[in-house]
Write a protein that holds these residues in place. Structure first.
Motif, PDB file in Angstrom:
ATOM      1  N   ASP A  85       3.070   5.962  -2.699  1.00  0.00           N
ATOM      2  CA  ASP A  85       2.002   6.533  -3.071  1.00  0.00           C
ATOM      3  C   ASP A  85       0.775   6.330  -2.282  1.00  0.00           C
ATOM      4  OD1 ASP A  85      -0.568   7.401  -5.433  1.00  0.00           O
ATOM      5  OD2 ASP A  85       0.039   5.695  -6.885  1.00  0.00           O
ATOM      6  N   PRO A  86       0.039   6.827  -1.726  1.00  0.00           N
ATOM      7  CA  PRO A  86      -1.326   6.581  -0.988  1.00  0.00           C
ATOM      8  C   PRO A  86      -2.536   5.965  -2.010  1.00  0.00           C
ATOM      9  CG  PRO A  86      -0.592   9.192  -1.184  1.00  0.00           C
ATOM     10  CD  PRO A  86      -0.024   8.452  -2.372  1.00  0.00           C
ATOM     11  N   LYS A  87      -2.022   5.984  -2.909  1.00  0.00           N
ATOM     12  CA  LYS A  87      -3.606   4.914  -3.716  1.00  0.00           C
ATOM     13  C   LYS A  87      -2.927   3.517  -3.780  1.00  0.00           C
ATOM     14  CE  LYS A  87      -5.314   8.921  -7.262  1.00  0.00           C
ATOM     15  NZ  LYS A  87      -5.249   9.205  -7.892  1.00  0.00           N
ATOM     16  N   GLU A  88      -1.287   3.184  -4.342  1.00  0.00           N
ATOM     17  CA  GLU A  88      -0.720   2.419  -4.000  1.00  0.00           C
ATOM     18  C   GLU A  88      -1.412   1.377  -2.670  1.00  0.00           C
ATOM     19  OE1 GLU A  88       0.261  -1.670  -5.892  1.00  0.00           O
ATOM     20  OE2 GLU A  88      -0.084   0.808  -7.107  1.00  0.00           O
ATOM     21  N   VAL A  89      -0.876   2.305  -1.291  1.00  0.00           N
ATOM     22  CA  VAL A  89      -1.206   1.816  -0.385  1.00  0.00           C
ATOM     23  C   VAL A  89      -2.841   1.351  -0.202  1.00  0.00           C
ATOM     24  CG1 VAL A  89      -0.939   2.555   2.140  1.00  0.00           C
ATOM     25  CG2 VAL A  89       0.982   3.706   0.579  1.00  0.00           C
ATOM     26  N   ARG A  90      -3.223   2.094  -0.410  1.00  0.00           N
ATOM     27  CA  ARG A  90      -5.328   2.009  -0.247  1.00  0.00           C
ATOM     28  C   ARG A  90      -5.178   0.424  -1.033  1.00  0.00           C
ATOM     29  NH1 ARG A  90      -5.597   7.810  -0.335  1.00  0.00           N
ATOM     30  NH2 ARG A  90      -6.329   7.184  -2.755  1.00  0.00           N
ATOM     31  N   GLN A  92      -3.240  -2.272  -1.242  1.00  0.00           N
ATOM     32  CA  GLN A  92      -2.927  -3.204  -1.271  1.00  0.00           C
ATOM     33  C   GLN A  92      -3.746  -3.009   0.183  1.00  0.00           C
ATOM     34  OE1 GLN A  92       1.232  -1.642  -0.411  1.00  0.00           O
ATOM     35  NE2 GLN A  92       1.677  -2.233  -2.791  1.00  0.00           N
ATOM     36  N   ARG A  93      -4.129  -2.196   0.479  1.00  0.00           N
ATOM     37  CA  ARG A  93      -5.217  -2.812   2.065  1.00  0.00           C
ATOM     38  C   ARG A  93      -5.972  -3.494   1.820  1.00  0.00           C
ATOM     39  NH1 ARG A  93      -3.487   2.342   5.144  1.00  0.00           N
ATOM     40  NH2 ARG A  93      -5.584   3.096   3.475  1.00  0.00           N
ATOM     41  N   ALA A  94      -6.687  -3.169   0.907  1.00  0.00           N
ATOM     42  CA  ALA A  94      -8.140  -3.597   0.324  1.00  0.00           C
ATOM     43  C   ALA A  94      -7.555  -5.238   0.027  1.00  0.00           C
ATOM     44  CB  ALA A  94      -9.041  -2.703  -0.926  1.00  0.00           C
ATOM     45  N   ALA A  95      -6.585  -5.071  -0.967  1.00  0.00           N
ATOM     46  CA  ALA A  95      -6.081  -6.932  -1.239  1.00  0.00           C
ATOM     47  C   ALA A  95      -6.364  -7.319   0.034  1.00  0.00           C
ATOM     48  CB  ALA A  95      -5.244  -6.557  -2.342  1.00  0.00           C
ATOM     49  N   LYS A  96      -5.543  -7.259   0.994  1.00  0.00           N
ATOM     50  CA  LYS A  96      -4.880  -8.284   1.932  1.00  0.00           C
ATOM     51  C   LYS A  96      -6.017  -7.429   2.891  1.00  0.00           C
ATOM     52  CE  LYS A  96      -0.502  -6.487   3.256  1.00  0.00           C
ATOM     53  NZ  LYS A  96       0.431  -5.839   3.743  1.00  0.00           N
ATOM     54  N   ALA A  97      -7.120  -7.097   3.076  1.00  0.00           N
ATOM     55  CA  ALA A  97      -8.593  -7.483   3.361  1.00  0.00           C
ATOM     56  C   ALA A  97      -9.055  -7.936   2.719  1.00  0.00           C
ATOM     57  CB  ALA A  97      -9.465  -5.741   3.566  1.00  0.00           C
TER      58      ALA A  97
END
Length: 103
Positions: A85-90, A92-97
């Motif tokens: 899911d593109p929203k979920e991927v975004r 996760q990326r924001a959480a890592k950043a």
């Protein structure tokens, strides 16, 4: 009065390593789903379910492929299901950043 006109359409499907575009001549009044079924692409791509696949015309999703009638020159695209899911991927990326900034 009988309609004997034909239309020329393309049906496309792609995997990362293999793509096919089938040029078809079909009767006028053919629906998107009928064109997909006529393409025979499920024989070239094992596991492709032409009845269940999402489809579109020139990049625009068709919500009712069993009803929508094609026009001469249309390109039908068979879409693969999303793996993530593109929203979920975004998210996760924001959480890592955020975690990197806090570290």
């Amino acid at each position: 009065m009988e309609n004997n006109q034909t239309i020329h359409v393309e049906v496309a499907y792609a995997l990362p390593d293999k793509q096919r575009i089938m040029a078809l001549e079909l009767p006028s009044g053919t629906t998107v789903r009928e064109a997909v079924m006529q393409s025979g692409l499920d024989k070239q791509f094992p596991g492709l379910d032409l009845l269940a696949a999402d489809v579109g015309v020139f990049g625009k999703v068709v919500s009712k492929p069993d009803v929508e009638v094609l026009k001469d020159g249309d390109r039908v695209e068979i879409y693969r299901p999303l793996i993530a899911d593109p929203k979920e991927v975004r998210k996760q990326r924001a959480a890592k950043a955020k975690a990197r900034r806090e570290a």
